[in-house]
Structure formats: structure tokens, C-alpha cells
Design a protein around this motif. Structure first.
Motif, PDB file in Angstrom:
ATOM      1  N   HIS A 148      61.921  53.750  -1.974  1.00 41.96           N
ATOM      2  CA  HIS A 148      61.498  53.919  -0.580  1.00 41.96           C
ATOM      3  C   HIS A 148      60.251  54.809  -0.489  1.00 41.96           C
ATOM      4  O   HIS A 148      59.289  54.473   0.195  1.00 41.96           O
ATOM      5  CB  HIS A 148      62.635  54.510   0.248  1.00 41.96           C
ATOM      6  N   THR A 150      57.959  55.491  -2.675  1.00 35.39           N
ATOM      7  CA  THR A 150      56.742  54.982  -3.319  1.00 35.39           C
ATOM      8  C   THR A 150      56.281  53.648  -2.742  1.00 35.39           C
ATOM      9  O   THR A 150      55.240  53.128  -3.150  1.00 35.39           O
ATOM     10  CB  THR A 150      56.940  54.814  -4.838  1.00 35.39           C
ATOM     11  N   SER A 151      57.020  53.095  -1.796  1.00 36.32           N
ATOM     12  CA  SER A 151      56.734  51.741  -1.317  1.00 36.32           C
ATOM     13  C   SER A 151      55.335  51.588  -0.736  1.00 36.32           C
ATOM     14  O   SER A 151      54.760  50.507  -0.793  1.00 36.32           O
ATOM     15  CB  SER A 151      57.775  51.302  -0.290  1.00 36.32           C
ATOM     16  N   ARG A 152      54.759  52.646  -0.209  1.00 34.56           N
ATOM     17  CA  ARG A 152      53.411  52.565   0.370  1.00 34.56           C
ATOM     18  C   ARG A 152      52.351  53.224  -0.507  1.00 34.56           C
ATOM     19  O   ARG A 152      51.227  53.417  -0.079  1.00 34.56           O
ATOM     20  CB  ARG A 152      53.408  53.211   1.750  1.00 34.56           C
ATOM     21  N   SER A 153      52.723  53.557  -1.710  1.00 30.88           N
ATOM     22  CA  SER A 153      51.771  54.217  -2.608  1.00 30.88           C
ATOM     23  C   SER A 153      51.045  53.178  -3.453  1.00 30.88           C
ATOM     24  O   SER A 153      51.355  51.987  -3.403  1.00 30.88           O
ATOM     25  CB  SER A 153      52.494  55.215  -3.518  1.00 30.88           C
ATOM     26  N   ASP A 154      50.114  53.645  -4.269  1.00 32.51           N
ATOM     27  CA  ASP A 154      49.412  52.721  -5.168  1.00 32.51           C
ATOM     28  C   ASP A 154      50.201  52.490  -6.458  1.00 32.51           C
ATOM     29  O   ASP A 154      49.750  51.782  -7.345  1.00 32.51           O
ATOM     30  CB  ASP A 154      47.992  53.207  -5.460  1.00 32.51           C
ATOM     31  N   PRO A 156      53.964  51.564  -6.466  1.00 29.72           N
ATOM     32  CA  PRO A 156      55.299  51.354  -5.917  1.00 29.72           C
ATOM     33  C   PRO A 156      56.324  51.079  -7.022  1.00 29.72           C
ATOM     34  O   PRO A 156      56.047  50.325  -7.958  1.00 29.72           O
ATOM     35  CB  PRO A 156      55.133  50.135  -5.011  1.00 29.72           C
TER      36      PRO A 156
END
Length: 94
Positions: free
Chosen positions: A67, A69-73, A75
């Protein structure tokens, strides 16, 4: 715990990784030492299934990290064989 050492080795965790649940959670939520792109953590089975308390901790850490890391570079994607999805659901319901 063997699982933590194996994960640290497979993911190439930084040297400061302390091989405990808190350190695993911190590293999986960060992943900055890895190149950009999806990080796939593929399992052959459900680790720690005979140690229900620790299996539940591990699954909770994975869920939180995916959850976070879902919007990170970088994921995090966690994969379990379909045959084990029922077992995972059972562990999470306890």
C-alpha cells in the motif's frame, strides 16, 4: 529467523538491516537502494505457516508495504501461488 535473512539477501537490503520485523517493514516501505521500477516479491508458498503469529505479522507487513509503495517509483508487488490464497485469507481472518 531464516525468512528475514533470505529476504535481506534476495532484496539486497542495506547493511544496516537488523533482521527483525521492524527493520523488514522499514526496508520494504523504502526500497530506495533498488533501481526504479516495480519490485516483485514472489513466494513459492506461505512462509511461517506453522507459526501463525509470525505469519500474520509478515502478511501485515507485506500488505502495508504494498500500500505504502503503490504510488512510488518502486512499487512493491507480492505474489503467492493461487493455491495458497485460501490459506492467506484464513491467516488474515484469525
Amino acid at each position: 529467523m531464516i525468512l528475514l535473512g533470505l529476504l535481506a539477501k534476495q532484496l539486497g537490503c542495506p547493511d544496516y538491516f537488523g533482521e527483525n520485523w521492524d527493520a523488514l517493514e522499514e526496508c520494504l516501505r523504502d526500497l530506495s537502494w533498488l533501481p526504479a521500477g516495480p519490485v516483485i516479491l514472489e513466494h513459492a508458498d506461505v512462509p511461517l505457516v506453522r507459526d501463525i503469529a509470525n505469519a500474520r505479522i509478515y502478511l501485515a507487513i507485506l500488505a502495508d508495504a504494498t500500500h505504502e509503495t503503490s504510488r512510488s517509483d518502486r512499487p512493491l508487488h507480492v505474489v503467492f501461488p493461487a493455491d495458497f490464497h485460501g490459506q492467506i485469507s484464513w491467516l488474515l481472518r484469525l
